[in-house]
Design a protein around this motif. Structure first.
Motif, PDB file in Angstrom:
ATOM      1  N   MET A 163      -1.568   7.897  10.924  1.00 49.73           N
ATOM      2  CA  MET A 163      -0.922   6.877  10.103  1.00 49.73           C
ATOM      3  C   MET A 163      -1.408   5.477  10.488  1.00 49.73           C
ATOM      4  O   MET A 163      -1.590   4.604   9.628  1.00 49.73           O
ATOM      5  CB  MET A 163       0.596   6.959  10.256  1.00 49.73           C
ATOM      6  N   TRP A 164      -1.612   5.277  11.792  1.00 53.29           N
ATOM      7  CA  TRP A 164      -2.123   3.985  12.270  1.00 53.29           C
ATOM      8  C   TRP A 164      -3.529   3.738  11.727  1.00 53.29           C
ATOM      9  O   TRP A 164      -3.857   2.635  11.285  1.00 53.29           O
ATOM     10  CB  TRP A 164      -2.130   3.962  13.795  1.00 53.29           C
ATOM     11  N   GLY A 165      -4.381   4.762  11.779  1.00 53.95           N
ATOM     12  CA  GLY A 165      -5.738   4.615  11.264  1.00 53.95           C
ATOM     13  C   GLY A 165      -5.763   4.326   9.775  1.00 53.95           C
ATOM     14  O   GLY A 165      -6.589   3.541   9.289  1.00 53.95           O
ATOM     15  N   ALA A 166      -4.850   4.940   9.028  1.00 52.62           N
ATOM     16  CA  ALA A 166      -4.783   4.680   7.591  1.00 52.62           C
ATOM     17  C   ALA A 166      -4.235   3.285   7.303  1.00 52.62           C
ATOM     18  O   ALA A 166      -4.596   2.668   6.298  1.00 52.62           O
ATOM     19  CB  ALA A 166      -3.918   5.735   6.919  1.00 52.62           C
ATOM     20  N   ASN A 198       0.838  -1.194   0.000  1.00 49.01           N
ATOM     21  CA  ASN A 198       0.000   0.000   0.000  1.00 49.01           C
ATOM     22  C   ASN A 198       0.875   1.247   0.000  1.00 49.01           C
ATOM     23  O   ASN A 198       1.981   1.239   0.571  1.00 49.01           O
ATOM     24  CB  ASN A 198      -0.903   0.020   1.236  1.00 49.01           C
ATOM     25  N   VAL A 199       0.371   2.309  -0.594  1.00 53.25           N
ATOM     26  CA  VAL A 199       1.120   3.566  -0.629  1.00 53.25           C
ATOM     27  C   VAL A 199       1.405   4.062   0.787  1.00 53.25           C
ATOM     28  O   VAL A 199       2.484   4.601   1.066  1.00 53.25           O
ATOM     29  CB  VAL A 199       0.329   4.623  -1.426  1.00 53.25           C
ATOM     30  N   ILE A 200       0.454   3.850   1.701  1.00 50.80           N
ATOM     31  CA  ILE A 200       0.642   4.310   3.075  1.00 50.80           C
ATOM     32  C   ILE A 200       1.827   3.624   3.733  1.00 50.80           C
ATOM     33  O   ILE A 200       2.494   4.188   4.606  1.00 50.80           O
ATOM     34  CB  ILE A 200      -0.657   4.085   3.902  1.00 50.80           C
ATOM     35  N   THR A 201       2.149   2.392   3.293  1.00 51.38           N
ATOM     36  CA  THR A 201       3.293   1.672   3.843  1.00 51.38           C
ATOM     37  C   THR A 201       4.593   2.371   3.491  1.00 51.38           C
ATOM     38  O   THR A 201       5.551   2.352   4.267  1.00 51.38           O
ATOM     39  CB  THR A 201       3.317   0.224   3.313  1.00 51.38           C
TER      40      THR A 201
END
Length: 293
Positions: free
Chosen positions: A205-208, A137-140
């Motif tokens: 960031m955790w929620g995403a 994922n991009v968030i990673t």
């Protein structure tokens, strides 16, 4: 598969590091373990949740406003729960911190309800990228980058600015710093604001990354981040980051390499804590302090 687990471990370690920095900043100055820090993390996620769903503000601007509001909440918490007890025995402030944590948890249940909510992850952050067969994922990718940028900015602030130098002076000697004209109340307030802001960023960031919100969601991440700060050397910002990455990578690799121990994933952090306290009580990057009698 190894690369997949490695990226997940780095992402999780970055989240622990962001929250651990707040713990270590407050402890470095006040010698106080702010047990309400994990619940500040929770409030930051919920503020972002309501800001995205119930306002017309763009999500990227909510990601900026919510941590700022959370920092103000942390500042208010310090004024109400900790400042009146600053000259009291440390055990008194510790009990106050535990009470503040329970207060925020139950207040969250009353205000937000006990039913889990789904975090509205922006489509851009939820996009999946494939690199040599690894789906990420991009968030990673974003989480470690945000952690590194904040660490660099915080390091510059602490080492190069007058306020940062005042923080370092206060962490060395409380009484001497006050005699040198440093406004102790102002520095402590800034420290709580910055620590709470970083906790909120970590919460977003955790929620995403793990889009399920509950009022008690900050308990375990907050506890593990505290362990990360102790492992790295509480009071040392770089140590807190190192401890966060050690716990994050260790947890993911434990589940990946030994699937039968999946149920003991949370226990890994406590085992590491016990080993570190037995081998090097001051932490990996901490320094022993000598007390004059």
């Amino acid at each position: 598969m190894f690369l997949q687990h490695l990226t997940n471990g780095i992402s999780l370690g970055s989240l622990y590091a962001l929250i651990a920095i707040g713990y270590t900043m407050v402890y470095g100055i006040l010698r106080l373990i702010n047990f309400a820090h994990g619940d500040i993390f929770m409030l930051g996620v919920y503020l972002t949740y309501f800001g995205i769903l119930y306002t017309s503000i763009p999500w990227w601007l909510v990601f900026v406003i919510a941590p700022a509001i959370t920092g103000i909440i942390g500042l208010f918490l310090e004024k109400v729960c900790y400042k009146p007890l600053r000259d009291s025995p440390r055990i008194t402030i510790l009990i106050s911190a535990i009470g503040a944590s329970f207060l925020l948890q139950n207040l969250g249940i009353v205000l937000f309800g006990g039913r889990p909510r789904a975090f509205p992850v922006p489509r851009v952050l939820n996009h999946v990228v494939k690199v040599r067969g690894v789906s990420i994922n991009v968030i990673t990718f974003i989480i470690p980058v945000v952690t590194i940028l904040l660490l660099v900015g915080l390091t510059y602030f602490i080492t190069k600015t007058k306020t940062g130098m005042a923080m370092r002076a206060l962490s060395r000697d409380y009484e001497t710093a006050s005699l040198m004209g440093i406004d102790i109340n102002k520095i402590i307030s800034i420290t709580f604001f910055m620590g709470s802001l970083l906790a909120a960023v970590g919460g977003i960031m955790w929620g995403a990354r793990y889009p399920q919100l509950m009022p008690l969601m900050g308990m375990m991440p907050g506890l593990k981040s505290f362990i990360a700060a102790v492992v790295g050397g509480i009071g040392n910002i770089a140590g807190a980051v190192a401890g966060g990455f050690i716990l994050g990578l260790g947890e993911i690799m434990l589940v990946a390499l030994l699937p039968r121990l999946t149920g003991y994933r949370d226990a890994f952090a406590f085992v590491v804590l016990i080993i570190i306290l037995l081998v090097k009580p001051s932490g990996l990057m901490g320094q022993r302090e000598t007390e004059k009698v």
